[in-house]
Structures are given as structure tokens and as C-alpha cells.
Design a protein around this motif. Structure first.
Motif, PDB file in Angstrom:
ATOM      1  N   LYS A  65       0.881  -1.068   0.083  1.00  0.00           N
ATOM      2  CA  LYS A  65      -0.202   0.031  -0.096  1.00  0.00           C
ATOM      3  C   LYS A  65       0.727   1.318  -0.011  1.00  0.00           C
ATOM      4  O   LYS A  65       1.990   1.322   0.130  1.00  0.00           O
ATOM      5  CB  LYS A  65      -0.889   0.036   1.197  1.00  0.00           C
ATOM      6  N   GLU A  66       0.247   2.397  -0.463  1.00  0.00           N
ATOM      7  CA  GLU A  66       0.894   3.498  -0.055  1.00  0.00           C
ATOM      8  C   GLU A  66       1.233   3.997   1.117  1.00  0.00           C
ATOM      9  O   GLU A  66       0.514   3.532   2.201  1.00  0.00           O
ATOM     10  CB  GLU A  66       0.268   4.676  -0.685  1.00  0.00           C
ATOM     11  N   ASN A  67       2.111   4.803   1.398  1.00  0.00           N
ATOM     12  CA  ASN A  67       2.624   5.157   2.545  1.00  0.00           C
ATOM     13  C   ASN A  67       1.585   6.071   3.526  1.00  0.00           C
ATOM     14  O   ASN A  67       1.196   6.875   2.927  1.00  0.00           O
ATOM     15  CB  ASN A  67       4.040   5.862   2.691  1.00  0.00           C
ATOM     16  N   GLY A  68       1.053   5.561   4.663  1.00  0.00           N
ATOM     17  CA  GLY A  68       0.214   6.194   5.309  1.00  0.00           C
ATOM     18  C   GLY A  68       0.133   6.209   6.852  1.00  0.00           C
ATOM     19  O   GLY A  68      -0.274   6.619   7.632  1.00  0.00           O
ATOM     20  N   GLY A  69       1.548   5.594   7.298  1.00  0.00           N
ATOM     21  CA  GLY A  69       2.016   5.435   8.752  1.00  0.00           C
ATOM     22  C   GLY A  69       1.380   4.363   9.427  1.00  0.00           C
ATOM     23  O   GLY A  69       0.784   3.549   8.890  1.00  0.00           O
ATOM     24  N   ILE A  70       1.901   4.076  10.507  1.00  0.00           N
ATOM     25  CA  ILE A  70       1.607   2.414  11.077  1.00  0.00           C
ATOM     26  C   ILE A  70       0.303   2.454  11.449  1.00  0.00           C
ATOM     27  O   ILE A  70      -0.168   1.290  11.076  1.00  0.00           O
ATOM     28  CB  ILE A  70       2.483   2.670  12.581  1.00  0.00           C
ATOM     29  N   SER A  71      -0.527   3.356  11.900  1.00  0.00           N
ATOM     30  CA  SER A  71      -1.875   3.013  12.151  1.00  0.00           C
ATOM     31  C   SER A  71      -2.547   2.885  10.907  1.00  0.00           C
ATOM     32  O   SER A  71      -3.437   2.089  10.839  1.00  0.00           O
ATOM     33  CB  SER A  71      -2.555   4.394  12.592  1.00  0.00           C
ATOM     34  N   SER A  72      -2.252   3.486   9.683  1.00  0.00           N
ATOM     35  CA  SER A  72      -2.876   3.010   8.443  1.00  0.00           C
ATOM     36  C   SER A  72      -2.700   1.713   8.111  1.00  0.00           C
ATOM     37  O   SER A  72      -3.588   0.840   7.602  1.00  0.00           O
ATOM     38  CB  SER A  72      -2.474   4.133   7.439  1.00  0.00           C
ATOM     39  N   ALA A  73      -1.320   1.193   8.511  1.00  0.00           N
ATOM     40  CA  ALA A  73      -0.949  -0.247   7.888  1.00  0.00           C
ATOM     41  C   ALA A  73      -1.551  -1.045   8.945  1.00  0.00           C
ATOM     42  O   ALA A  73      -2.297  -2.160   8.200  1.00  0.00           O
ATOM     43  CB  ALA A  73       0.661  -0.054   7.953  1.00  0.00           C
ATOM     44  N   ARG A  74      -1.646  -0.975  10.222  1.00  0.00           N
ATOM     45  CA  ARG A  74      -2.314  -1.800  11.133  1.00  0.00           C
ATOM     46  C   ARG A  74      -3.899  -1.949  10.606  1.00  0.00           C
ATOM     47  O   ARG A  74      -4.565  -3.179  10.614  1.00  0.00           O
ATOM     48  CB  ARG A  74      -2.210  -1.357  12.544  1.00  0.00           C
ATOM     49  N   ASN A  75      -4.696  -0.845  10.179  1.00  0.00           N
ATOM     50  CA  ASN A  75      -6.003  -0.942   9.843  1.00  0.00           C
ATOM     51  C   ASN A  75      -6.015  -1.808   8.597  1.00  0.00           C
ATOM     52  O   ASN A  75      -6.905  -2.604   8.481  1.00  0.00           O
ATOM     53  CB  ASN A  75      -6.529   0.421   9.639  1.00  0.00           C
ATOM     54  N   ALA A  76      -5.223  -1.620   7.566  1.00  0.00           N
ATOM     55  CA  ALA A  76      -5.088  -2.396   6.477  1.00  0.00           C
ATOM     56  C   ALA A  76      -5.178  -4.085   7.040  1.00  0.00           C
ATOM     57  O   ALA A  76      -5.880  -4.968   6.316  1.00  0.00           O
ATOM     58  CB  ALA A  76      -4.008  -2.073   5.547  1.00  0.00           C
ATOM     59  N   GLY A  77      -4.229  -4.439   7.738  1.00  0.00           N
ATOM     60  CA  GLY A  77      -4.099  -5.574   8.210  1.00  0.00           C
ATOM     61  C   GLY A  77      -5.309  -6.141   8.967  1.00  0.00           C
ATOM     62  O   GLY A  77      -5.769  -7.355   8.926  1.00  0.00           O
ATOM     63  N   LEU A  78      -6.085  -5.482   9.852  1.00  0.00           N
ATOM     64  CA  LEU A  78      -6.993  -5.748  10.297  1.00  0.00           C
ATOM     65  C   LEU A  78      -8.392  -6.059   9.436  1.00  0.00           C
ATOM     66  O   LEU A  78      -9.286  -6.836   9.531  1.00  0.00           O
ATOM     67  CB  LEU A  78      -7.856  -4.540  11.456  1.00  0.00           C
ATOM     68  N   GLU A  79      -8.181  -5.255   8.324  1.00  0.00           N
ATOM     69  CA  GLU A  79      -9.286  -5.468   7.360  1.00  0.00           C
ATOM     70  C   GLU A  79      -9.358  -6.891   6.642  1.00  0.00           C
ATOM     71  O   GLU A  79     -10.243  -7.469   6.318  1.00  0.00           O
ATOM     72  CB  GLU A  79      -9.124  -4.594   6.170  1.00  0.00           C
ATOM     73  N   LYS A  80      -8.011  -7.449   6.547  1.00  0.00           N
ATOM     74  CA  LYS A  80      -7.507  -8.833   5.793  1.00  0.00           C
ATOM     75  C   LYS A  80      -7.722  -9.840   6.882  1.00  0.00           C
ATOM     76  O   LYS A  80      -8.046 -10.993   6.451  1.00  0.00           O
ATOM     77  CB  LYS A  80      -6.412  -8.329   5.359  1.00  0.00           C
ATOM     78  N   ALA A  81      -7.686  -9.582   8.256  1.00  0.00           N
ATOM     79  CA  ALA A  81      -7.542 -10.509   9.407  1.00  0.00           C
ATOM     80  C   ALA A  81      -8.615 -11.730   9.251  1.00  0.00           C
ATOM     81  O   ALA A  81      -9.855 -11.178   9.290  1.00  0.00           O
ATOM     82  CB  ALA A  81      -7.142 -10.074  10.523  1.00  0.00           C
ATOM     83  N   SER A  82      -8.631 -12.639   9.356  1.00  0.00           N
ATOM     84  CA  SER A  82      -9.627 -13.690   9.435  1.00  0.00           C
ATOM     85  C   SER A  82      -9.428 -14.486  10.792  1.00  0.00           C
ATOM     86  O   SER A  82     -10.375 -15.543  10.854  1.00  0.00           O
ATOM     87  CB  SER A  82      -9.445 -14.790   8.080  1.00  0.00           C
ATOM     88  N   GLY A  83      -8.479 -14.235  11.556  1.00  0.00           N
ATOM     89  CA  GLY A  83      -8.393 -15.111  12.816  1.00  0.00           C
ATOM     90  C   GLY A  83      -9.321 -15.004  13.822  1.00  0.00           C
ATOM     91  O   GLY A  83     -10.006 -14.046  13.971  1.00  0.00           O
ATOM     92  N   ASP A  84      -9.457 -15.920  14.826  1.00  0.00           N
ATOM     93  CA  ASP A  84     -10.140 -15.615  16.206  1.00  0.00           C
ATOM     94  C   ASP A  84      -9.519 -14.511  17.068  1.00  0.00           C
ATOM     95  O   ASP A  84     -10.158 -13.962  17.920  1.00  0.00           O
ATOM     96  CB  ASP A  84     -10.388 -17.005  16.806  1.00  0.00           C
ATOM     97  N   TYR A  85      -8.106 -14.504  16.876  1.00  0.00           N
ATOM     98  CA  TYR A  85      -7.334 -13.754  17.659  1.00  0.00           C
ATOM     99  C   TYR A  85      -6.173 -12.770  16.857  1.00  0.00           C
ATOM    100  O   TYR A  85      -5.936 -13.346  15.888  1.00  0.00           O
ATOM    101  CB  TYR A  85      -6.277 -14.185  18.865  1.00  0.00           C
ATOM    102  N   ILE A  86      -6.360 -11.505  17.345  1.00  0.00           N
ATOM    103  CA  ILE A  86      -5.328 -10.610  16.583  1.00  0.00           C
ATOM    104  C   ILE A  86      -3.724 -10.357  17.406  1.00  0.00           C
ATOM    105  O   ILE A  86      -3.948 -10.256  18.599  1.00  0.00           O
ATOM    106  CB  ILE A  86      -5.966  -9.196  16.412  1.00  0.00           C
ATOM    107  N   GLN A  87      -2.812 -10.475  16.694  1.00  0.00           N
ATOM    108  CA  GLN A  87      -1.619 -10.158  17.029  1.00  0.00           C
ATOM    109  C   GLN A  87      -0.684  -9.299  16.437  1.00  0.00           C
ATOM    110  O   GLN A  87      -0.512  -9.294  15.177  1.00  0.00           O
ATOM    111  CB  GLN A  87      -0.574 -11.576  17.378  1.00  0.00           C
ATOM    112  N   PHE A  88      -0.647  -7.829  17.174  1.00  0.00           N
ATOM    113  CA  PHE A  88       0.092  -6.948  16.178  1.00  0.00           C
ATOM    114  C   PHE A  88       1.495  -7.299  16.742  1.00  0.00           C
ATOM    115  O   PHE A  88       2.043  -7.431  17.814  1.00  0.00           O
ATOM    116  CB  PHE A  88      -0.354  -5.628  17.009  1.00  0.00           C
TER     117      PHE A  88
END
Length: 287
Positions: A65-88
Motif C-alpha cells: 500500500k501507499e505510505n500512510g503511517g503505522i496506524s494506516s498499515a495496522r488498519n489494512a491488516g485488520l481489514e484482511k485478518a480472518s483469525g479468532d485472535y489478533i497479534q500485532f
């Protein structure tokens, strides 16, 4: 019932550490996981390294993705995540090979599972950091103790995806975005477990700031986040936290005024006056 873990690894120009980070995931004894590598517009060889890992193991997923900062990157990961638990997991940090196994060994009844951590610089462990206590894992402790008594590195936590429903990191914040997440996941008082072993490893390459500098930063950063808390949770929590900060900072700034003024040339008092002006109406109510 087994649980799947989604690991979100935001990357920005961390090619020197990314292999070590991802290897710590491949080494996990717990195998039901996916790792979402989010390349946040890196200009180094992050993309090449990430693609190598995607080819190595199908559990690695790559997002560019285009640079948007760590919060933006984490949000992109949350959109894709399919697990029962999230590990940052930041791309310069690592996890112990038993983190998931030991965190999920007892039961999936816990929605928040937090482990102890180590801090290291240049491969050397840095002693002297406070351990996480079980009583930190409450809503009041997170709201009123954060940065004053303790902080918890984000990768210590294994978080039920349910706790993060409706949450996204605030893109307007430069600091305290982790604290805002902790407040969000603790607001309904989830059942939390502390694994009293250092299973998360945090890299700290920068030198520690002086006490006075840290204290100034804490004060100014809280002024930034309080309006966000008001927007999310209403005036009650906003005012309660503001009153608490007024009492804490007034007492401690008076105690440390002489020492801080010698070091900072009065900057700490300037910070305090800025804070007091911002919450002038609250001071009127209090006094």
C-alpha cells in the motif's frame, strides 16, 4: 476448540529486521496462524523480503500500500485478518516460539492474553524494566495508569477479534494510538489472563530520553488524545480523566518543579500552563 491467530506486521523500511521478525513466526510451535505483512510504501527491499516469505510458506500474506503511517498499515491488516485472535507485531520486534502455544494452552475463554516482555538493544537484553502486573489489565488501570505507572508493548497482547470489532487506529494521532486501542478493548471489562513469562521481545534502538523530556511529552500527548476520547466515549470519561490528570500533574509538577526547571529552563511549566489553559473550564469546575 482450536483458535486461529492473525498476526499483523506493518513494515516501513525495516529490511534489516524483517527476516528475523518473520522467522520468529515460522518458529512458532502453534501452527494455526496467518501473518499479514503490510508494506506501508517502503523504499528499501521490504517488498522483495516479504515476497520471499510468501513463497516460503502459504500462511504469509502480503499487502502493498501507499505510505500512510503505522496506524494506516495496522488498519489494512485488520481489514484482511480472518483469525479468532489478533497479534500485532512491529517488523523490528520478535516473538518467542512458544508465545501462541502458552497463551492459548489453558482455554479460549480469555479474550485478552498478555505476556511479559524483554527489551533489547543491539542484541543485548536491557534489564531494569518493570514487569506487567495482573492488576494493570483493567479498564481503570489502562485509563489512569498508562505512561504514569506502566505501558504494555502492543505485541505482548493476544486480542480476541471480537474486542476489536468496530475499532480502527486513529490516523490523526502521532502518539498514544496504542493507548487508545487498549482503552477500547478494555471498555467492556473482558476476561484477561497474564502469562508470566517474557514471550514478546521489543527492540529499542534509540537512547532513553531524560525524565523531564519524557514527562513533557506525556503531558502534551495526553492533551492531544483527550479530545479523541471525548469523541469516542463522551464527556464523562473525558472529564474524569482530565480531573485525574489535573491532580496527578499538579502534584508531581510541584514536587519536581525545581529539578525540572534547572534541566529544561522552565519548559515543564510551559507545558503545564498549556494544559491548564486547554482545560480552563474544568479547572473552574474543580476549584
Amino acid at each position: 476448540m482450536s483458535s486461529k491467530v492473525s498476526i499483523i506486521v506493518p513494515c516501513y523500511n525495516q529490511e534489516n529486521y524483517l527476516d528475523e521478525c518473520l522467522q520468529s513466526l515460522l518458529n512458532q510451535s502453534f501452527t494455526d496462524w496467518e501473518c499479514i505483512i503490510v508494506n506501508d510504501g517502503s523504499t528499501d527491499h521490504t517488498a522483495d523480503i516479504a515476497e520471499k516469505w510468501v513463497k516460503k510458506d502459504r500462511r504469509f500474506i502480503y499487502i502493498d500500500k501507499e505510505n500512510g503511517g503505522i496506524s494506516s498499515a495496522r488498519n489494512a491488516g485488520l481489514e484482511k485478518a480472518s483469525g479468532d485472535y489478533i497479534q500485532f507485531l512491529d517488523s523490528d520486534d520478535t516473538l518467542d516460539s512458544e508465545k501462541f502455544s502458552k497463551s492459548l494452552s489453558e482455554s479460549t475463554e480469555y479474550e485478552l492474553i498478555v505476556s511479559q516482555f524483554t527489551i533489547y538493544r543491539n542484541g543485548q537484553h536491557l534489564p531494569g524494566y518493570n514487569k506487567i502486573k495482573k492488576d494493570y489489565l483493567t479498564f481503570d488501570s489502562i485509563v489512569f495508569g498508562w505512561n504514569l505507572k506502566f505501558t504494555i508493548p502492543i505485541h505482548c497482547a493476544l486480542i480476541s477479534k471480537r474486542l476489536l470489532e468496530g475499532f480502527r487506529f486513529d490516523l490523526t494521532l502521532q502518539h498514544n494510538e496504542d493507548w487508545l486501542m487498549w482503552i477500547y478493548i478494555m471498555k467492556d471489562h473482558p476476561k484477561a489472563m497474564l502469562v508470566d513469562e517474557p514471550l514478546a521481545h521489543y527492540r529499542k534502538e534509540n537512547n532513553t530520553q531524560s525524565l523531564s523530556s519524557d514527562y513533557n511529552n506525556i503531558l502534551l500527548r495526553r492533551v492531544q488524545i483527550l479530545p479523541v476520547l471525548k469523541k469516542l466515549y463522551g464527556e464523562e470519561l473525558h472529564d474524569k480523566l482530565s480531573y485525574h490528570m489535573i491532580n496527578v500533574y499538579t502534584t508531581q509538577l510541584i514536587q519536581l518543579k525545581s529539578e525540572f526547571n534547572k534541566i529544561t529552563g522552565g519548559k515543564v511549566i510551559s507545558c503545564y500552563l498549556a494544559f491548564k489553559k486547554y482545560y480552563y473550564k474544568l479547572f473552574q469546575k474543580k476549584n
